[in-house]
Write a protein that holds these residues in place. Structure first.
Motif, PDB file in Angstrom:
ATOM      1  N   ASP A  30      -3.540  -4.868   5.951  1.00  0.00           N
ATOM      2  CA  ASP A  30      -4.287  -6.055   6.351  1.00  0.00           C
ATOM      3  C   ASP A  30      -3.732  -7.239   5.580  1.00  0.00           C
ATOM      4  O   ASP A  30      -2.712  -7.114   4.887  1.00  0.00           O
ATOM      5  CB  ASP A  30      -5.807  -5.878   6.157  1.00  0.00           C
ATOM      6  N   GLU A  31      -4.373  -8.373   5.675  1.00  0.00           N
ATOM      7  CA  GLU A  31      -3.828  -9.594   5.082  1.00  0.00           C
ATOM      8  C   GLU A  31      -3.582  -9.462   3.584  1.00  0.00           C
ATOM      9  O   GLU A  31      -2.656 -10.050   3.045  1.00  0.00           O
ATOM     10  CB  GLU A  31      -4.780 -10.768   5.344  1.00  0.00           C
ATOM     11  N   HIS A  32      -4.400  -8.650   2.924  1.00  0.00           N
ATOM     12  CA  HIS A  32      -4.313  -8.548   1.467  1.00  0.00           C
ATOM     13  C   HIS A  32      -3.874  -7.167   0.988  1.00  0.00           C
ATOM     14  O   HIS A  32      -3.926  -6.887  -0.206  1.00  0.00           O
ATOM     15  CB  HIS A  32      -5.668  -8.900   0.844  1.00  0.00           C
ATOM     16  N   THR A  33      -3.439  -6.302   1.915  1.00  0.00           N
ATOM     17  CA  THR A  33      -3.141  -4.919   1.548  1.00  0.00           C
ATOM     18  C   THR A  33      -1.886  -4.421   2.241  1.00  0.00           C
ATOM     19  O   THR A  33      -1.689  -4.656   3.435  1.00  0.00           O
ATOM     20  CB  THR A  33      -4.313  -3.990   1.940  1.00  0.00           C
ATOM     21  N   VAL A  34      -1.025  -3.734   1.489  1.00  0.00           N
ATOM     22  CA  VAL A  34       0.124  -3.042   2.056  1.00  0.00           C
ATOM     23  C   VAL A  34      -0.026  -1.550   1.785  1.00  0.00           C
ATOM     24  O   VAL A  34      -0.871  -1.131   0.984  1.00  0.00           O
ATOM     25  CB  VAL A  34       1.457  -3.546   1.447  1.00  0.00           C
ATOM     26  N   CYS A  35       0.758  -0.742   2.470  1.00  0.00           N
ATOM     27  CA  CYS A  35       0.714   0.692   2.206  1.00  0.00           C
ATOM     28  C   CYS A  35       2.118   1.265   2.210  1.00  0.00           C
ATOM     29  O   CYS A  35       3.030   0.715   2.816  1.00  0.00           O
ATOM     30  CB  CYS A  35      -0.181   1.418   3.205  1.00  0.00           C
ATOM     31  N   LYS A  36       2.283   2.377   1.514  1.00  0.00           N
ATOM     32  CA  LYS A  36       3.583   3.027   1.382  1.00  0.00           C
ATOM     33  C   LYS A  36       3.363   4.525   1.238  1.00  0.00           C
ATOM     34  O   LYS A  36       2.276   4.970   0.820  1.00  0.00           O
ATOM     35  CB  LYS A  36       4.326   2.489   0.157  1.00  0.00           C
ATOM     36  N   PRO A  37       4.351   5.355   1.571  1.00  0.00           N
ATOM     37  CA  PRO A  37       4.205   6.807   1.419  1.00  0.00           C
ATOM     38  C   PRO A  37       3.826   7.187  -0.007  1.00  0.00           C
ATOM     39  O   PRO A  37       4.390   6.661  -0.970  1.00  0.00           O
ATOM     40  CB  PRO A  37       5.593   7.332   1.788  1.00  0.00           C
TER      41      PRO A  37
END
Length: 410
Positions: A30-37
Motif C-alpha cells: 500500500d502507500e506506506h508498505t512494501v513486501c518482499k519474500p
C-alpha cells in the motif's frame, strides 16, 4: 498487522518502482508498505531489533502469505492473503478470496527463453505494465516511461559506454521478472509463500532520490558455499568494498533541468575506483542545476548517529546488507528557484554549482536487507562474533569523510 482490518475487496497494487538495487523483488503493498519474500534470518533480525537501531531501519509490519496464479493466457499474478498468514505450509485451492490482495497485476512474461534478448523482454514488460496501470488508474502515472540514463562522464562505465538496454531504468522490472519466473518454474501454482511487510521508507517523498550502498568489506554470509564465498570475495577485492568498505549498488537522482531521474545499477557501482565513487556521490547530490548542500549536513549528521549506534552493537555482522540514503528531489521554495519554472522545464542546463541554503531538507538514512545478518541470540545457526562490525564501521567512516569533503568544497 497490516491488512487484517482493511476492506474486503481485492486491491490492485503496483510494482515498487523505486527499487534501485538488490536482487530480491520488492512489491508495493500500500502507500506506506512494501513486501518482499521472507528469509528466516531477516525475520529473526526484525523480531529482535535493538531499540537504538529502530530509527535506522524500516518498520517491521508483519508477515503475509502469497501465492502465484496463472490464467489460461499465461498471465502471472501474485496474490497476498493476510488472513492466511498462519497457514504457511498449506495450499490455496480456490480463486481470489475476499481478503486477497493482488500484488502483481496480470503481466504476461515470455514463457520461452529463445525468443529474444533480456532487453526485449524487459522493454516489453515495461510497456505492458505501464499501459496496464495507466488504464487501471486514470490520471496517475504509476510507471514513468521517461526514467532516463543521461550520458554523463561521471556515470559511464569503465569504457565510457552507456549500454542501449539502459535507456530507461529497468531494475525493478528486472527483479520482478526474475522472481516471477523462478516462482513459476520451481513451485506449484497454489503453493503459499511468506512475505515480509515493511515500511515504505520513500512514501513521504515527491521525487525520491535514493542511493543504495552495499556496506562493509565482506559480503558473503556464514552459510555461503565455497563457490559463492569466493565469488563475493572477488567482487569485494575488485571494487570499492575492499578499499573504502562501501560500494554503490544502485541510485536514482531527480534532475530538475530535464524532469527525469538519472539512474545507475550495481554493475556500474562495481566498476568504480575510489575517485569514481567520490564523483558518483557528488553526482547523487547534484540535481542537474546545483549541488544540494541543503541535504548534505543532515545526511552527515544521521550517518554519524548511525555510526555511534553500530559501534555499540556487539556480535552483530551485517553481511551483504545495504544502506539507503534518501532525500527529495523537489526542493523547498526558499532553497531554490521558482518551482513553477522547474515544473515547466525552463531551467537552463548548467554544470552543478554549489549554493548555500539556510534550511535543512528532510533526509533518511536506513539500513535494509538483513538476510545474512548474524548476532548473538539469533534463531539461525551461525558463527558468533565478538565486538562490533568493523567492516561496516570502516565503510561508514569513509562515507562520512567523503561527504564532509564535498560539503567543504574539497
Amino acid at each position: 498487522m497490516v491488512g487484517q482490518s482493511e476492506g474486503r475487496k481485492v486491491v490492485l497494487l503496483e510494482p515498487f518502482v523505486h527499487q534501485v538495487g538488490g536482487h530480491m523483488s520488492m512489491m508495493k503493498y500500500d502507500e506506506h508498505t512494501v513486501c518482499k519474500p521472507l528469509v528466516s534470518q531477516e525475520l529473526s533480525f526484525y523480531e529482535s531489533l535493538p531499540l537504538a537501531m529502530q530509527q535506522f531501519t524500516p518498520q517491521y509490519k508483519g508477515v503475509i502469505s502469497v501465492h502465484l496464479k496463472k490464467d489460461s493466457l499465461g498471465n502471472l499474478t501474485l496474490l497476498a492473503s493476510p488472513s492466511l498468514q498462519a497457514e504457511s505450509c498449506g495450499r490455496l485451492d480456490h480463486a481470489i478470496g475476499d481478503s486477497a490482495v493482488t500484488i502483481w497485476h496480470k503481466c504476461k512474461w515470455a514463457a520461452s527463453t529463445g525468443t529474444g534478448s533480456e532487453h526485449t523482454l524487459v522493454k516489453r514488460c515495461h510497456t505492458q505494465i505501464t499501459k496496464t496501470f495507466k488504464d487501471s488508474c486514470p490520471g496517475k502515472m504509476l510507471l514513468r516511461t521517461d526514467l532516463q540514463y543521461h550520458t554523463d562522464p561521471l556515470l559511464e562505465d569503465a569504457n565510457g559506454n552507456q549500454p542501449e538496454r539502459k535507456s530507461y531504468n529497468p531494475w525493478g522490472l528486472h527483479c520482478h521478472r526474475q522472481h516471477l519466473n523462478r516462482m513459476s518454474s520451481k513451485y506449484n501454482e497454489n503453493k503459499l509463500h511468506q512475505f515480509l511487510l515493511l515500511e515504505n521508507v520513500v512514501s513521504k517523498y515527491s521525487y525520491p532520490c535514493i542511493l543504495d550502498l552495499k556496506m562493509g568489506t565482506r559480503q558473503h554470509g556464514d552459510d555461503a558455499s565455497e563457490e559463492k564465498k569466493a565469488r563475493h570475495i572477488k567482487k569485494c577485492e575488485q571494487s570499492t568494498s575492499a578499499s573504502l568498505g562501501v560500494r554503490i549498488c544502485g541510485m536514482q537522482v531527480y534532475q530538475v533541468d530535464t524532469g527525469h531521474f538519472l539512474c545507475k545499477d550495481k554493475y556500474y557501482g562495481r566498476k568504480l575506483s575510489p575517485e569514481g565513487f567520490r564523483q558518483a556521490l557528488r553526482q547523487f547530490l547534484c540535481n542537474g542545476n546545483h549541488l544540494r548542500t541543503d541535504v548534505l549536513e543532515p545526511i552527515i549528521l544521521q550517518l554519524k548517529a548511525l555510526l555511534s549506534v553500530i559501534r555499540k552493537q556487539s556480535s552483530y555482522r551485517f553481511y551483504s546488507s545495504s544502506l539507503l540514503i534518501i532525500y527529495d528531489g523537489l526542493e523547498h521554495k526558499e532553497n531554490t528557484a521558482s518551482l513553477d519554472n522547474h515544473l515547466q522545464g525552463h531551467f537552463q542546463k548548467t554544470n552543478c554549482t554549489t549554493t548555500h541554503g539556510t534550511n535543512h531538507a528532510r533526509v533518511d538514512v536506513r539500513m535494509i536487507d538483513f538476510a545474512h545478518t548474524t548476532f548473538k541470540g539469533s534463531k539461525c545457526n551461525h558463527t558468533t562474533y565478538d565486538g562490533p562490525d568493523h567492516g561496516y564501521i570502516f565503510g561508514l567512516e569513509n562515507l562520512i569523510k567523503i561527504l564532509q569533503n564535498i560539503l567543504e568544497g574539497k
